[in-house]
Design a protein around this motif. Structure first.
Motif, PDB file in Angstrom:
ATOM      1  N   SER A   1       2.417   5.225  -1.408  1.00  0.00           N
ATOM      2  CA  SER A   1       1.636   6.052  -1.686  1.00  0.00           C
ATOM      3  C   SER A   1       1.775   6.089  -3.277  1.00  0.00           C
ATOM      4  N   ARG A   2       0.826   6.620  -3.532  1.00  0.00           N
ATOM      5  CA  ARG A   2       0.510   6.621  -4.989  1.00  0.00           C
ATOM      6  C   ARG A   2       1.559   7.540  -5.807  1.00  0.00           C
TER       7      ARG A   2
ATOM      8  N   ARG B   1       2.795  -0.058   4.048  1.00  0.00           N
ATOM      9  CA  ARG B   1       2.413   1.016   3.173  1.00  0.00           C
ATOM     10  C   ARG B   1       3.703   2.218   2.796  1.00  0.00           C
TER      11      ARG B   1
ATOM     12  N   ASP C   1       0.652  -1.311  -0.603  1.00  0.00           N
ATOM     13  CA  ASP C   1       0.036  -0.304  -0.134  1.00  0.00           C
ATOM     14  C   ASP C   1       1.099   0.974  -0.190  1.00  0.00           C
TER      15      ASP C   1
ATOM     16  N   ARG D   1      -7.805  -0.992  -4.112  1.00  0.00           N
ATOM     17  CA  ARG D   1      -8.252  -1.334  -3.286  1.00  0.00           C
ATOM     18  C   ARG D   1      -9.652  -1.869  -3.101  1.00  0.00           C
TER      19      ARG D   1
ATOM     20  N   TYR E   1      -5.276   3.563  -8.319  1.00  0.00           N
ATOM     21  CA  TYR E   1      -5.916   2.194  -7.211  1.00  0.00           C
ATOM     22  C   TYR E   1      -6.239   2.465  -5.944  1.00  0.00           C
ATOM     23  N   PRO E   2      -6.080   3.697  -4.910  1.00  0.00           N
ATOM     24  CA  PRO E   2      -6.689   3.654  -3.563  1.00  0.00           C
ATOM     25  C   PRO E   2      -7.990   3.904  -3.888  1.00  0.00           C
ATOM     26  N   ARG E   3      -8.566   4.372  -4.017  1.00  0.00           N
ATOM     27  CA  ARG E   3     -10.214   4.862  -4.395  1.00  0.00           C
ATOM     28  C   ARG E   3     -10.925   3.475  -5.122  1.00  0.00           C
TER      29      ARG E   3
END
Length: 169
Positions: free
Chosen positions: A88-89, A155, A86, A135, A130-132
């Protein structure tokens, strides 16, 4: 741990971590990109890919890296551990630009032959979103198909290093 699934955004370090885990634990390494893509970045037929992933997941031991949400239902119930890289972008984007430069002449070992490293706007959008977008699909699939599966959410480099230091002991 005999079956470890590694997921996360492109550039998060999935392939590197999966390779390290496979070496430390003496487990077979499976890069799903090598099974999904055909030369020229042609995608496998969905039914063929699902059948191949089902066969791969049925093996007694593996470290498998790759997202492919359409096959999480096949992989999660077979896994002993889910590792979510995970990162960071921004770090992911920096890594994929560096990776593109580093592999401008020689192919990446985790990609099939005929699929040179590429970088385009759609790919960058995928990484940024990806996070939105992706994931939450991982967590939804986890809740549906393997709610008791242990998850390690890493992370950054320090957390990955600490995790690896404890593996195989």
């Amino acid at each position: 741990m005999r079956r470890i699934l590694v997921v996360g955004a492109s550039g998060a370090g999935k392939s590197t971590l999966a390779g390290d885990l496979a070496r430390r634990l003496d487990l077979p390494l499976i890069h799903l990109d090598r099974h999904y893509w055909r030369p020229g970045w042609t995608a496998s037929a969905p039914a063929d890919f699902r059948a191949e992933v089902a066969a791969l997941a049925a093996r007694p031991a593996w470290v498998m890296d790759g997202n492919y949400a359409s096959t999480l239902d096949l992989r999660l119930p077979r896994a002993d551990l889910l590792v979510l890289c995970d990162t960071s972008r921004l770090r992911c984007l920096i890594r994929i630009v560096r990776r593109r430069w580093a592999h401008r002449r020689l192919p990446r070992p985790d990609l099939p032959e005929g699929c040179p490293e590429r970088l385009d706007l759609d790919f960058l959008r995928y990484v940024w979103r990806y996070p939105r977008d992706s994931r939450p699909r991982v967590f939804a699939a986890l809740a549906e198909h393997a709610p008791a599966l242990p998850v390690r959410r890493l992370r950054g480099r320090r957390e990955i290093a600490r995790f690896l230091a404890g593996v195989g002991k």
